[in-house]
Write a protein that holds these residues in place. Structure first.
Motif, PDB file in Angstrom:
ATOM      1  N   ARG A  28     -13.554  -3.728   8.017  1.00 48.28           N
ATOM      2  CA  ARG A  28     -14.846  -3.065   7.850  1.00 48.28           C
ATOM      3  C   ARG A  28     -15.395  -2.686   9.219  1.00 48.28           C
ATOM      4  N   VAL A  29     -15.835  -1.434   9.333  1.00 45.36           N
ATOM      5  CA  VAL A  29     -16.311  -0.922  10.619  1.00 45.36           C
ATOM      6  C   VAL A  29     -17.621  -0.181  10.394  1.00 45.36           C
ATOM      7  N   SER A  30     -18.572  -0.405  11.271  1.00 48.92           N
ATOM      8  CA  SER A  30     -19.856   0.291  11.172  1.00 48.92           C
ATOM      9  C   SER A  30     -19.652   1.802  11.300  1.00 48.92           C
ATOM     10  N   THR A  31     -20.398   2.570  10.503  1.00 48.51           N
ATOM     11  CA  THR A  31     -20.288   4.036  10.599  1.00 48.51           C
ATOM     12  C   THR A  31     -20.895   4.557  11.892  1.00 48.51           C
ATOM     13  N   ASP A  32     -21.585   3.687  12.660  1.00 46.70           N
ATOM     14  CA  ASP A  32     -22.069   4.104  13.979  1.00 46.70           C
ATOM     15  C   ASP A  32     -20.902   4.396  14.915  1.00 46.70           C
ATOM     16  N   ARG A  33     -19.773   3.788  14.623  1.00 47.21           N
ATOM     17  CA  ARG A  33     -18.619   3.900  15.508  1.00 47.21           C
ATOM     18  C   ARG A  33     -17.689   5.006  15.025  1.00 47.21           C
ATOM     19  N   SER A  34     -17.045   5.674  15.986  1.00 48.01           N
ATOM     20  CA  SER A  34     -16.125   6.741  15.611  1.00 48.01           C
ATOM     21  C   SER A  34     -14.902   6.166  14.896  1.00 48.01           C
ATOM     22  N   TRP A  35     -14.452   5.033  15.341  1.00 43.51           N
ATOM     23  CA  TRP A  35     -13.313   4.386  14.691  1.00 43.51           C
ATOM     24  C   TRP A  35     -13.316   2.904  15.047  1.00 43.51           C
ATOM     25  N   GLY A  36     -12.572   2.127  14.272  1.00 39.69           N
ATOM     26  CA  GLY A  36     -12.428   0.710  14.570  1.00 39.69           C
ATOM     27  C   GLY A  36     -11.005   0.298  14.242  1.00 39.69           C
ATOM     28  N   ALA A  37     -10.524  -0.740  14.917  1.00 36.87           N
ATOM     29  CA  ALA A  37      -9.140  -1.130  14.702  1.00 36.87           C
ATOM     30  C   ALA A  37      -8.928  -2.606  14.986  1.00 36.87           C
ATOM     31  N   VAL A  38      -7.939  -3.141  14.288  1.00 35.22           N
ATOM     32  CA  VAL A  38      -7.454  -4.482  14.579  1.00 35.22           C
ATOM     33  C   VAL A  38      -5.979  -4.357  14.899  1.00 35.22           C
ATOM     34  N   GLY A  39      -5.550  -5.077  15.922  1.00 40.73           N
ATOM     35  CA  GLY A  39      -4.129  -5.099  16.271  1.00 40.73           C
ATOM     36  C   GLY A  39      -3.584  -6.493  16.032  1.00 40.73           C
ATOM     37  N   LEU A  40      -2.504  -6.583  15.292  1.00 40.51           N
ATOM     38  CA  LEU A  40      -1.939  -7.887  14.925  1.00 40.51           C
ATOM     39  C   LEU A  40      -0.744  -8.226  15.805  1.00 40.51           C
ATOM     40  N   GLY A  41      -0.569  -9.523  16.016  1.00 36.27           N
ATOM     41  CA  GLY A  41       0.678  -9.980  16.630  1.00 36.27           C
ATOM     42  C   GLY A  41       0.706  -9.957  18.128  1.00 36.27           C
ATOM     43  N   SER A  42      -0.420  -9.741  18.786  1.00 32.64           N
ATOM     44  CA  SER A  42      -0.402  -9.633  20.237  1.00 32.64           C
ATOM     45  C   SER A  42      -1.805  -9.859  20.782  1.00 32.64           C
ATOM     46  N   ASP A  43      -1.872 -10.311  22.021  1.00 34.64           N
ATOM     47  CA  ASP A  43      -3.198 -10.413  22.637  1.00 34.64           C
ATOM     48  C   ASP A  43      -3.437  -9.246  23.599  1.00 34.64           C
ATOM     49  N   ASP A  44      -2.560  -8.245  23.544  1.00 36.58           N
ATOM     50  CA  ASP A  44      -2.834  -6.986  24.243  1.00 36.58           C
ATOM     51  C   ASP A  44      -2.166  -5.850  23.464  1.00 36.58           C
ATOM     52  N   MET A  45      -2.282  -4.639  23.967  1.00 34.83           N
ATOM     53  CA  MET A  45      -1.849  -3.505  23.146  1.00 34.83           C
ATOM     54  C   MET A  45      -0.332  -3.417  22.928  1.00 34.83           C
ATOM     55  N   PRO A  46       0.472  -3.634  23.967  1.00 35.90           N
ATOM     56  CA  PRO A  46       1.918  -3.393  23.764  1.00 35.90           C
ATOM     57  C   PRO A  46       2.511  -4.286  22.680  1.00 35.90           C
ATOM     58  N   GLY A  47       3.113  -3.679  21.703  1.00 39.28           N
ATOM     59  CA  GLY A  47       3.812  -4.430  20.665  1.00 39.28           C
ATOM     60  C   GLY A  47       2.972  -4.818  19.470  1.00 39.28           C
ATOM     61  N   ALA A  48       1.676  -4.498  19.481  1.00 39.94           N
ATOM     62  CA  ALA A  48       0.823  -4.874  18.354  1.00 39.94           C
ATOM     63  C   ALA A  48       0.962  -3.866  17.208  1.00 39.94           C
ATOM     64  N   LEU A  49       0.653  -4.338  15.996  1.00 35.73           N
ATOM     65  CA  LEU A  49       0.533  -3.434  14.848  1.00 35.73           C
ATOM     66  C   LEU A  49      -0.948  -3.119  14.669  1.00 35.73           C
ATOM     67  N   PHE A  50      -1.276  -1.839  14.757  1.00 26.99           N
ATOM     68  CA  PHE A  50      -2.678  -1.439  14.734  1.00 26.99           C
ATOM     69  C   PHE A  50      -3.070  -0.957  13.345  1.00 26.99           C
ATOM     70  N   LEU A  51      -4.149  -1.521  12.841  1.00 27.23           N
ATOM     71  CA  LEU A  51      -4.727  -1.071  11.576  1.00 27.23           C
ATOM     72  C   LEU A  51      -6.025  -0.355  11.938  1.00 27.23           C
ATOM     73  N   ILE A  52      -5.998   0.974  11.868  1.00 33.30           N
ATOM     74  CA  ILE A  52      -7.114   1.776  12.394  1.00 33.30           C
ATOM     75  C   ILE A  52      -7.855   2.449  11.251  1.00 33.30           C
ATOM     76  N   LEU A  53      -9.153   2.484  11.376  1.00 28.34           N
ATOM     77  CA  LEU A  53     -10.004   3.018  10.311  1.00 28.34           C
ATOM     78  C   LEU A  53     -10.988   4.024  10.879  1.00 28.34           C
ATOM     79  N   TYR A  54     -11.080   5.185  10.251  1.00 27.56           N
ATOM     80  CA  TYR A  54     -12.138   6.136  10.574  1.00 27.56           C
ATOM     81  C   TYR A  54     -12.551   6.864   9.316  1.00 27.56           C
ATOM     82  N   ARG A  55     -13.552   7.668   9.436  1.00 25.40           N
ATOM     83  CA  ARG A  55     -14.102   8.311   8.257  1.00 25.40           C
ATOM     84  C   ARG A  55     -13.241   9.489   7.831  1.00 25.40           C
ATOM     85  N   SER A  56     -13.182   9.694   6.539  1.00 22.37           N
ATOM     86  CA  SER A  56     -12.467  10.845   6.012  1.00 22.37           C
ATOM     87  C   SER A  56     -13.340  12.088   6.140  1.00 22.37           C
TER      88      SER A  56
END
Ligand SMILES: *[C@@H]1O[C@H](CO)[C@@H](O)[C@H](O)[C@H]1NC(C)=O
Length: 478
Positions: A61-89
């Motif tokens: 769940r992401v506030s509509t104030d934001r252009s997009w929001g994301a969670v990355g799994l499996g990592s404590d930094d970007m390389p190698g993470a799986l990103f679940l990204i959400l934005y408005r249709s």
């Protein structure tokens, strides 16, 4: 009495706490782990079903104030993470676009089409939040590691690494799962207790009362912005919109012409710095990592033309110093310079769109407008000044010469040496094409006196005819 009242107050307080604890339980079931970002704009809840397959359930769940929001799994930094990204249709503003992506470095992740998931009820936009509920059947527990040691989540881990990120506070919507995104303005790391979520196969619950549970925020960084892109834009706009046009004006002003080369060399240096920042920025985004977008190709072309410009300017100058005659290099320099300025401005406009900052392109348009107005003013002013001079008779000319220079101090033509050349009006350079005949016809003066007047101290490129219009048009006025 006092004690009884105290006792009663204590009972009331206990009842209140119990009631709120019950309410919390409804919003925060024990079988899920829930992460709420510090300011509440992003929430992520997670359950692992105990059914022996690779499903996971999640709610993002992401506030509509934001252009997009994301969670990355499996990592404590970007390389190698799986990103679940959400934005408005875009098509359906009450719905969301969910974009699973991968990245193997600190750059905009790339769409990952292999994720198999089922969208569940509650997905959409309500109460100022975009929500995406899903059960993921395939590739949410493991994904291509891309040479990193990551690429999976351990659903029995009590502290699985994860990251989150939020786009800037602006409206954004797109229906494409691989939409171009801007850089995050906030990001952070957290750990998820996955072990505790194992149990029934059900969707986690996220409500406005949800609190973080089974997750720990480890770091948070706000106010992020792509300073390389900003530096690129700043260097380029300053150079192309201010310095380079200034240099083009300097060469037309007799006394300042000698600064042309310093100004333009300085501008070239800044452009090259801006170019370096542009290259660095390019690695950050999927749209630019291939270096084949219009903005980038035009940019390379402009840089190339600027070196042509430098070479033509130097060659012209060397030749002109010997011959005091216009040169082909000078012509190339003149026209190539105009092309560089036009392409530079156009590419600035394109560039802001490329950076998803179309609104700033208006700055480019505004400056171009002002510059074009100045150029037009220059041409019209030059043409007006031209008229009375052409109409002056031969007899009056010599006598008028002095006062003429006083009255018409066209700064880019006025010369310090003209006092020594009695018959010459303030034209240090050769007549432009088509000029000699009319002036000879009306007997203003003979053509040779125009020709011989290249001054020794004049150290500029301006011997090339001024092609901004005025000096090209005398025939219209004779
Ligand atoms: C909303 O978007 C999801 C995917 O993002 C899609 O599966 C779903 O059908 C959409 N719902 C509506 C009503 O368009």
């Amino acid at each position: 009495m006092l004690f009884r009242n105290l006792w009663r107050a204590a009972l009331t307080a206990a009842a209140t706490i119990a009631a709120s604890a019950l309410a919390d339980d409804a919003a925060n079931p024990t079988g899920q782990s829930t992460f709420i970002s510090p300011d509440g704009t992003l929430a992520f809840a997670f359950t692992v079903p105990d059914n022996g397959n690779t499903d996971i359930y999640f709610s993002l769940r992401v506030s509509t104030d934001r252009s997009w929001g994301a969670v990355g799994l499996g990592s404590d930094d970007m390389p190698g993470a799986l990103f679940l990204i959400l934005y408005r249709s875009k098509n359906n503003h009450d719905n969301v676009t969910f974009s699973p992506r991968l990245a193997y470095g600190n750059y905009e992740p790339k769409y990952y089409p292999d994720l198999k998931f089922e969208v569940l009820d509650g997905t959409g936009v309500q109460d100022g939040f975009m929500t995406f509920n899903a059960v993921c059947h395939e590739h949410c527990r493991s994904w291509p590691s891309g040479g990193t040691s990551k690429g999976y989540i351990d659903v029995s881990s009590p502290n699985q690494q994860a990251i989150y990120a939020l786009g800037g506070k602006e409206s954004f919507s797109d229906d494409e799962v691989d939409a171009n995104l801007k850089m995050h303005s906030e990001h952070g790391t957290f750990t998820i207790d996955m072990k505790r979520t194992q149990g029934r196969a059900d969707l986690p619950v996220l409500t406005k009362d949800s609190v973080s549970e089974g997750t720990t925020l480890n770091s948070r960084s706000t106010g992020n912005f792509d300073w390389k892109a900003a530096a690129h834009a700043a260097f380029m706009v300053f150079s192309f919109m201010l310095l380079i046009p200034t240099g083009a004006i300097l060469i037309r002003i007799e006394k300042l012409a000698k600064f042309h080369k310093f100004n333009q060399t300085f501008a070239l240096c800044l452009v090259l710095a801006g170019f370096a920042f542009g290259i660095l920025t390019s690695f950050n985004y999927q749209r630019s990592r291939g270096f084949h977008s219009l903005h980038q190709v035009l940019g390379f072309l402009v840089i190339l033309l600027m070196f042509v410009q430098l070479a033509a300017g130097v060659l012209h100058h060397l030749k002109w110093r010997k011959t005091k005659q216009p040169t082909t290099f000078g012509k190339i320099h003149l026209w190539n310079g105009r092309i560089v300025m036009i392409l530079g401005a156009a590419n600035g406009y394109i560039g802001f769109g490329f950076a998803l900052d179309r609104k700033y392109a208006l700055i480019v348009l505004g400056i171009v407008f002002v510059l074009v107005m100045c150029a037009l003013g220059y041409i019209i002013w030059g043409a007006k000044r031209q008229m009375p001079r052409r109409q002056q008779g031969p007899s009056g000319f010599e006598g008028l010469n002095h006062s003429y220079q006083q009255q018409h101090p066209e700064p880019w033509r006025s010369t310090s040496y003209s006092a020594t050349v009695t018959a010459a009006p303030a034209y240090p350079h050769d007549p432009p094409p088509g000029y000699e005949a009319p002036s000879a016809q009306i007997g203003l003066q003979n053509a040779t006196s125009w020709k011989g007047n290249t001054p020794g101290g004049r150290d500029s490129y301006e011997d090339e005819p001024l092609n901004l219009g005025s000096s090209q048009k005398p025939r219209e006025f004779t």
